[in-house]
Enzyme design. Structure first.
Site, PDB file in Angstrom:
ATOM      1  N   SER A 152      66.111 -55.177  32.068  1.00 49.19           N
ATOM      2  CA  SER A 152      66.041 -56.475  32.738  1.00 49.19           C
ATOM      3  C   SER A 152      64.700 -57.167  32.751  1.00 49.19           C
ATOM      4  O   SER A 152      64.647 -58.333  33.108  1.00 49.19           O
ATOM      5  CB  SER A 152      66.534 -56.361  34.174  1.00 49.19           C
ATOM      6  OG  SER A 152      67.916 -56.445  34.165  1.00 49.19           O
ATOM      7  N   LYS A 154      60.286 -61.407  41.620  1.00 49.76           N
ATOM      8  CA  LYS A 154      61.754 -61.382  41.531  1.00 49.76           C
ATOM      9  C   LYS A 154      62.347 -61.223  42.921  1.00 49.76           C
ATOM     10  O   LYS A 154      61.785 -60.496  43.759  1.00 49.76           O
ATOM     11  CB  LYS A 154      62.165 -60.224  40.608  1.00 49.76           C
ATOM     12  CG  LYS A 154      63.642 -60.172  40.264  1.00 49.76           C
ATOM     13  CD  LYS A 154      63.900 -59.072  39.234  1.00 49.76           C
ATOM     14  CE  LYS A 154      65.368 -58.927  38.885  1.00 49.76           C
ATOM     15  NZ  LYS A 154      65.614 -57.876  37.882  1.00 49.76           N
ATOM     16  N   SER A 172      68.393 -59.126  33.909  1.00 48.53           N
ATOM     17  CA  SER A 172      68.566 -59.870  35.141  1.00 48.53           C
ATOM     18  C   SER A 172      67.311 -60.621  35.608  1.00 48.53           C
ATOM     19  O   SER A 172      67.442 -61.493  36.460  1.00 48.53           O
ATOM     20  CB  SER A 172      69.039 -58.932  36.258  1.00 48.53           C
ATOM     21  OG  SER A 172      68.076 -57.934  36.519  1.00 48.53           O
TER      22      SER A 172
HETATM   23  N1  GLN Z   1      72.019 -55.463  31.682  1.00 47.94           N
HETATM   24  C1  GLN Z   1      71.952 -54.263  32.436  1.00 47.94           C
HETATM   25  C2  GLN Z   1      72.948 -54.301  33.575  1.00 47.94           C
HETATM   26  O1  GLN Z   1      73.644 -55.223  33.700  1.00 47.94           O
HETATM   27  C3  GLN Z   1      70.573 -54.011  32.943  1.00 47.94           C
HETATM   28  C4  GLN Z   1      70.238 -54.739  34.151  1.00 47.94           C
HETATM   29  C5  GLN Z   1      68.884 -54.398  34.702  1.00 47.94           C
HETATM   30  O2  GLN Z   1      68.015 -53.855  34.013  1.00 47.94           O
HETATM   31  N2  GLN Z   1      68.713 -54.670  35.992  1.00 47.94           N
HETATM   32  O3  GLN Z   1      73.022 -53.386  34.331  1.00 47.94           O
END
Ligand code: GLN
Length: 486
Positions: free
Chosen positions: A178, A79, A154
């Site tokens: 994410s 990532k 994400s």
């Molecule tokens: N959807 C969550 C957010 O927008 C989690 C994102 C993540 O785990 N990086 O913060």
């Protein structure tokens, strides 16, 4: 057998047995990227030359008889918020469009030492803030099962790449779901480890008290093999409290016979799609058929988890993003005439909408008049969520839960109703609030033929138990071997 179809451990086994060379493995993944990425947008950058050079040197070490790891020679995709030395790390953000880290994240160091070969950097929501990978400046990653749907986020790039075979294994980050949510949307398997088991050194902070990194792969054994390598103490991250790397030896033996599984009744009510509910209940039956006992219970604090998570995530996010001031590193506006303008113009021009929203909300909840009303209150809720899980785990070996209330959204849908998307984190964020480990794995498909995932939530440092349960499920049911049509 096509290398794209093989698990990472299978690739590693063939390399070890000299049925496959490291170069062949790297070339196969590069070929898969060429064939699929124009449609998917899973990769932000691909390090072809570096990967081929690494393949050559790993091969040399293996040929010299060096014992590396079962994943030696296997390409790994990472990532884009995790630092790989001298390779662009953008975090999906304009702010870091031209950033090249001068060091490796600890996890990258460890994966390389184990003989894995970094091959490319994967698309993501800007700074990990989002649930669809649509807030990336590089555009969205599409779902390989249906190109009109999002891959999730994400870590959408990671999930889409693994599902399409353009990554043998991917390393993502999970702050509030994410790696689990995109895994569920794309039908791949992952583990979000206990907070404090994997060093965060070299991971760009989103909400530091929630951030973890974990592997995403074709099955749980691949994930276990990678997590074993990634875990362990690190003097550069004082929150990494684990004493020694995980030793999963023998952890897949014994199945789920005699285990007690908690199934939160209130996770199965309103808001959950019919297909997902059915898949979860079927999975519960599968576990029962293998000798586990499933008991229904009510998980307290559910309605407070999402608001508490977003208050803390915005507070920590606003603090982390304050580092980007247009001076130390990152984007600097070419039009700034004064110091104040350097700050204002650089940040205004280079942060996207979601990051700006979180900076404002986070600064608000941390401001002196509102700190107690919001931030402190959210921390209290966090404490209650920790207690609720502790109590549940006294009775249950793990908790069986959905990952998401429904399947992957259509592209663009999330931008119309952002609040619904935040609320859809209801099953994943409690796990981060409590710092617990959870695996996500496919357990069905919906009426559109898209994958449905489930989540097994373990005790703190209870990784071996949830790995064993996930493996028992995958030995019995074969949802994880379904391949997308791409
Ligand atoms: N959807 C969550 C957010 O927008 C989690 C994102 C993540 O785990 N990086 O913060």
């Amino acid at each position: 057998m096509d290398i794209r179809e093989m698990t990472a451990l299978e690739i590693g086994r063939r390399i070890k047995n000299k049925e496959l060379s490291c170069e062949e493995a790297v070339s196969a993944v590069l070929g898969a990227i060429d064939a699929t990425d124009g449609k998917l947008g899973a990769y932000i950058s691909v390090q072809k030359e570096e990967a081929l050079a690494a393949a050559y040197s790993v091969q040399k070490r293996l040929d010299a008889g060096e014992e590396l790891s079962p994943l030696a020679g296997v390409p790994v995709s990472i990532k884009d918020n995790i630092c790989v030395k001298d390779v662009p790390a953008t975090a999906g953000a304009k702010m870091l469009e031209n950033f090249r880290p001068v060091y490796n994240a600890t996890v990258v160091e460890k994966l390389e030492a184990a003989g894995m070969i970094p091959i490319g950097k994967l698309n993501m929501d800007e700074f990990g803030m989002g649930s669809t990978t649509e807030s990336s400046i590089f555009g969205p990653t599409k779902n390989p099962w249906n190109l009109e749907r999002v891959a999730g986020g994400s870590s959408g790039g990671c999930a889409a790449a693994v599902a399409s075979g353009s990554a043998a294994l991917a390393i993502g980050s999970d702050t509030g779901g994410s790696i689990r949510q995109p895994s569920a949307f794309c039908g791949v398997t992952c583990i979000k480890p206990t907070y404090g088991s994997v060093s965060r050194y070299g991971l760009m902070g989103s909400a530091s008290s929630f951030d973890t990194m974990g592997p995403m792969g074709k099955d749980i054994r691949d994930c276990a093999a990678a997590l074993k390598i990634m875990s362990g103490p690190d003097r550069r991250d004082s929150t990494c409290v684990i004493d020694a790397p995980f030793d999963f030896n023998g952890c897949f033996e014994g199945g789920v016979g005699g285990m007690t599984i908690g199934l939160p009744e209130n996770y199965l009510g309103d808001g959950l799609s019919v297909d997902t509910r059915e898949a979860i209940l079927n999975a519960a039956k599968t576990f029962e058929s293998m000798g586990a006992r499933v008991e229904r219970f009510t998980m307290p604090m559910v309605e407070y988890a999402v608001p508490a998570f977003y208050i803390i995530a915005c507070a920590e996010g606003s603090s982390n993003l304050s580092a980007f001031d247009g001076i130390k590193y990152g984007y600097r506006s070419p039009d700034a005439q004064s110091l104040a303008e350097v700050y204002v113009k650089s940040r205004s021009e280079a942060f996207g909408f979601e990051a700006k929203k979180r900076i404002m909300l986070g600064s608000f909840v941390l401001s002196s008049g509102y700190y107690d009303a919001y931030y402190n209150k959210a921390l209290q809720v966090r404490g209650l969520v920790v207690d609720a899980f502790k109590k549940a785990h006294e009775k249950y070996d793990f908790i069986l839960s959905p990952v998401t209330p429904s399947g992957p959204y259509r592209l663009g849908e999330s931008l119309k109703d952002p609040q619904r998307i935040y609320l859809a984190d209801v099953y994943t964020v409690p796990v981060n609030l409590a710092g617990l480990p959870a695996v996500a794995l496919p357990c069905g498909q919906d009426s559109d033929g898209l994958p449905v995932g489930m989540q097994l939530i373990g005790r703190r440092f209870g990784e071996p138990t949830i790995l064993r349960a996930a493996d028992a499920f995958q030995q019995k049911a074969n949802y994880h071997t379904r391949r997308c049509p791409l």
